[in-house]
Structures are given as structure tokens and as C-alpha cells.
Design an enzyme around this catalytic site. Sequence first.
Site, PDB file in Angstrom:
ATOM      1  N   SER A 182      55.771  -3.875  41.854  1.00 12.83           N
ATOM      2  CA  SER A 182      55.881  -3.492  40.450  1.00 12.83           C
ATOM      3  C   SER A 182      56.970  -2.461  40.178  1.00 12.83           C
ATOM      4  O   SER A 182      57.472  -2.385  39.060  1.00 12.83           O
ATOM      5  CB  SER A 182      54.538  -2.963  39.948  1.00 12.83           C
ATOM      6  N   HIS A 210      52.536  -9.201  38.577  1.00 16.61           N
ATOM      7  CA  HIS A 210      53.830  -9.306  37.886  1.00 16.61           C
ATOM      8  C   HIS A 210      54.466 -10.682  38.040  1.00 16.61           C
ATOM      9  O   HIS A 210      55.562 -10.911  37.518  1.00 16.61           O
ATOM     10  CB  HIS A 210      54.795  -8.216  38.377  1.00 16.61           C
ATOM     11  N   LYS A 241      49.802  -8.636  31.389  1.00 14.83           N
ATOM     12  CA  LYS A 241      51.256  -8.454  31.369  1.00 14.83           C
ATOM     13  C   LYS A 241      51.877  -9.662  30.651  1.00 14.83           C
ATOM     14  O   LYS A 241      51.823  -9.718  29.427  1.00 14.83           O
ATOM     15  CB  LYS A 241      51.760  -8.231  32.795  1.00 14.83           C
TER      16      LYS A 241
HETATM   17  C1  LIG Z   1      51.119  -5.013  41.185  1.00 13.77           C
HETATM   18  C2  LIG Z   1      50.055  -4.723  40.181  1.00 13.77           C
HETATM   19  N1  LIG Z   1      48.804  -5.125  40.429  1.00 13.77           N
HETATM   20  C3  LIG Z   1      47.809  -4.897  39.542  1.00 13.77           C
HETATM   21  C4  LIG Z   1      48.041  -4.228  38.364  1.00 13.77           C
HETATM   22  C5  LIG Z   1      46.920  -3.977  37.422  1.00 13.77           C
HETATM   23  O1  LIG Z   1      46.920  -4.895  36.377  1.00 13.77           O
HETATM   24  P1  LIG Z   1      46.230  -4.545  34.982  1.00 13.77           P
HETATM   25  O2  LIG Z   1      47.251  -3.831  34.168  1.00 13.77           O
HETATM   26  O3  LIG Z   1      45.830  -5.873  34.443  1.00 13.77           O
HETATM   27  O4  LIG Z   1      45.067  -3.675  35.294  1.00 13.77           O
HETATM   28  C6  LIG Z   1      49.330  -3.808  38.056  1.00 13.77           C
HETATM   29  C7  LIG Z   1      49.591  -3.102  36.774  1.00 13.77           C
HETATM   30  O5  LIG Z   1      50.109  -2.035  36.724  1.00 13.77           O
HETATM   31  C8  LIG Z   1      50.367  -4.060  38.983  1.00 13.77           C
HETATM   32  O6  LIG Z   1      51.609  -3.641  38.741  1.00 13.77           O
END
Ligand SMILES: Cc1ncc(COP(=O)(O)O)c(C=O)c1O
Length: 393
Positions: A182, A210, A241
Site C-alpha cells: 500500500s 489495493h 477502496k
Molecule cells: C494492504 C491493505 N490491506 C488492508 C487494508 C484495510 O482495508 P480497509 O480500509 O477496507 O479496512 C488496507 C487499507 O489501508 C491496506 O492498504
Amino acid sequence: MRRDPLAFLGIELDSLKQQGLFRQLRILNGEQGHKSTFDGRSVVNLSSNNYLGLTTHPRLREAALESVRTLGAGSGSVRTIAGTMDIHMELERRLAAFKKTEAVVVFQSGFAANAGTVAAVLTKDDVVVSDQLNHASIIDGARLSRATIKVFPHKDVDAARKVLKELPASQRKLLITDGVFSMDGDLGALPDLCALAEEFECIMMVDDAHASGVFGKNGRGTIDHFGMHGRVDIQVGTLSKAIGALGGYVAGSQSLIEFLYHRARPFLFSTSHPPAVVAACIAAIDVLEQEPELIDRLWDNTRFFKAGLKELGFNTGLSESPITPVIAGDGALAMKLSDRLFDEGVFAQGIAFPTVARDAARVRTIVTATHTREELQFALDVFARVGRELGIR
Ligand SMILES: Cc1ncc(COP(=O)(O)O)c(C=O)c1O
């Protein structure tokens, strides 16, 4: 008078202020768009995860509104008591078909999906073998599970192999990577890690937060992108997202999903999504299937913007996705870069330690399908000017 037992928090905050790392939340005045108003200022928005512009897509809006009219504003219960509505099951069926897996369970967020799943599947007798840059929700899930945590350097498959080789064959192991990282926008070493998981009989898990809606056919994710169907036991995706609403999900075998119904604590102990969120997610799957040109546009914009930043001489790391960091190094400098960009009409959030390494602070840019070329060119011009001013290029 009683001494404030939280006084130490103020001291920590003062220290952040002295280091130039204290951040006020930016307030969005209106919709999340490619050009939005934050803190009263109209800016080209390079900070959202709204890859396809679905937060404001007419089909999602309409589906959400209609479900409120017919089903109400909330679900009124956790899934395992009275909070599983028809529409929750419909979303899970649609996602399972989309991801080509036997079943899916939806959580309240991607964070809950990762943390809840890792913590449910592993026990203190097990081992989790995890990429150094995996998301915080994976780390927290691993900690909650009380399994032994072995971290391998970012994308270093040989190092992961070394870790696995030293573990007893009989020990249960979970090998886990993000599909897209991310903060750097690079891809996990999926094909090699899948082969490793097979060789050492690990459970293979990929967090595709992502990649959902971004990689693979119609946005099916990195498992589809790399042709790894059937080789990843636990796939996590997010609905927060590119999908434009809120939530996370786990896709896998029927028995995995039924196990999570019984053991995943966010599923058991937190209320399910309101109908509007679920309906918007179902509409988003329709859009992914019927409007693939949105994904094409996202990638056109990604190529244009990434090439522009590189041409300007910025350090954009190893990104392979619409996430492109502009690495400044020092935390205070990255925050200054973000603030100056904002003054000039471009919103790219600054990110520093502990989210990234101390010497790799950056602003993170994410283009979307809905940015116009003029907006992206404007942003590049601002980056050129501000980068020069701060000596970053
Ligand atoms: C790699 C990754 N996994 C999981 C999440 C968590 O997702 P959510 O925003 O749906 O809680 C994020 C969000 O920041 C992320 O970047």
C-alpha cells in the site's frame, strides 16, 4: 486536584510537533472526487483510494438509496444472531462467483477481514511467515493469534525459504503477502511464494486490498493477474477502496468460510453492514463486470502520471500500480512537500514513520480513472515547481 493520567500523551504530541510530524486531519467538504475541496481549498485529489471513481458512481448511489427505502438504515444485529439479511448473502454469492472461489464471507472492513482471519486460523503452536511490508492488519492478526511471527525482508523469497526450511515439517505455517503493497505500490512475489507454499505445505494467504478492482480481469485482483487461481488458500479483498463503499472479504473454500462464521471475532462480535453499503457493493460488482473501460482509463492515467513523475527526476521507488510514492527521505521534508503541494492545489498526503521507514518518508499519489489529463498535467507542473523549491528532485 487530580493529576491528568493521560498527560504523557500531550508530551508525545509535543514531540511530534517539534519534529514537524504532527498532522491535522484534512477535512473533505463534499464528495470524494478526482477534484475535491479539502479544508475549504479546491485541489486535484491524489490521496484517495477511489481508483475507479465508484464512491460517486450513479449506479452505486441509486442502489444504496433504493435499499434504504426498502430495507432501512441498519441491520440491527451481528451476522450470527439476527443481522444476516438476504442482501448480505447475495453479496457473498456475487463475490464468490467473481473471485472464482467456493465461498466468500464479508467483514466490516478489510482490516477486520485480515486481522479476524489470521487470528482465527492460527493458534499459539503455529507460525506465520510474513513479508516485512505487509499491512498492519496482518501484523495485528498475527499478534492476536499468538502464533510465532517470522518476518522475511520485503519480497525476498530466498529468505522466506530459509525461514521455512528451519521449521519442523509438522508445524502449521501460514505464508502471507500483500498483493499490492500500500505504501510502495509494488506487487507481492506471488508466483514464487505460491510455489514455496506448495513445497513447504503452507497455508497461502494474499491480502489483495489495493488490487481489488485494479488488477486482473475486470479487477479480480493479483491472483487472477498472475494466473494463480486455486493456489491461494485465503484471499482477502476490500470493498472500501476501488469498490467505493466499505468492507472487506475473505474468498476461499466452503470450509474456510464456515470456520470463519464460527471463529472470526469481528464477524461474531460486531454488527453487520447496513443495507446501503451492501447494495452499493453489489452495484459495484455490476460496474466491474459491465464497465471494464473504467479500469482501462485508470491504467492509462497511471502510465501517464508515473512517466511524468519519473521524467521530472523524482524517486518513485518500485511501484507497479496506480500507487506512486514520491520519496523525500526525511519525515519533516515529506510533510513540507505535502503542505506546499496542497498550497498550490494538489493533495498528496505525506507519510512518515512508523507507517514507512524513517529514511523513506514520502508523499503518496494515487491517480484514478476519473482524473482528466489536464488535472494530471497540472499536478505534474506543481510537483515540478515545488520539488525544485524544496530541492527534492
Ligand atoms: C494492504 C491493505 N490491506 C488492508 C487494508 C484495510 O482495508 P480497509 O480500509 O477496507 O479496512 C488496507 C487499507 O489501508 C491496506 O492498504
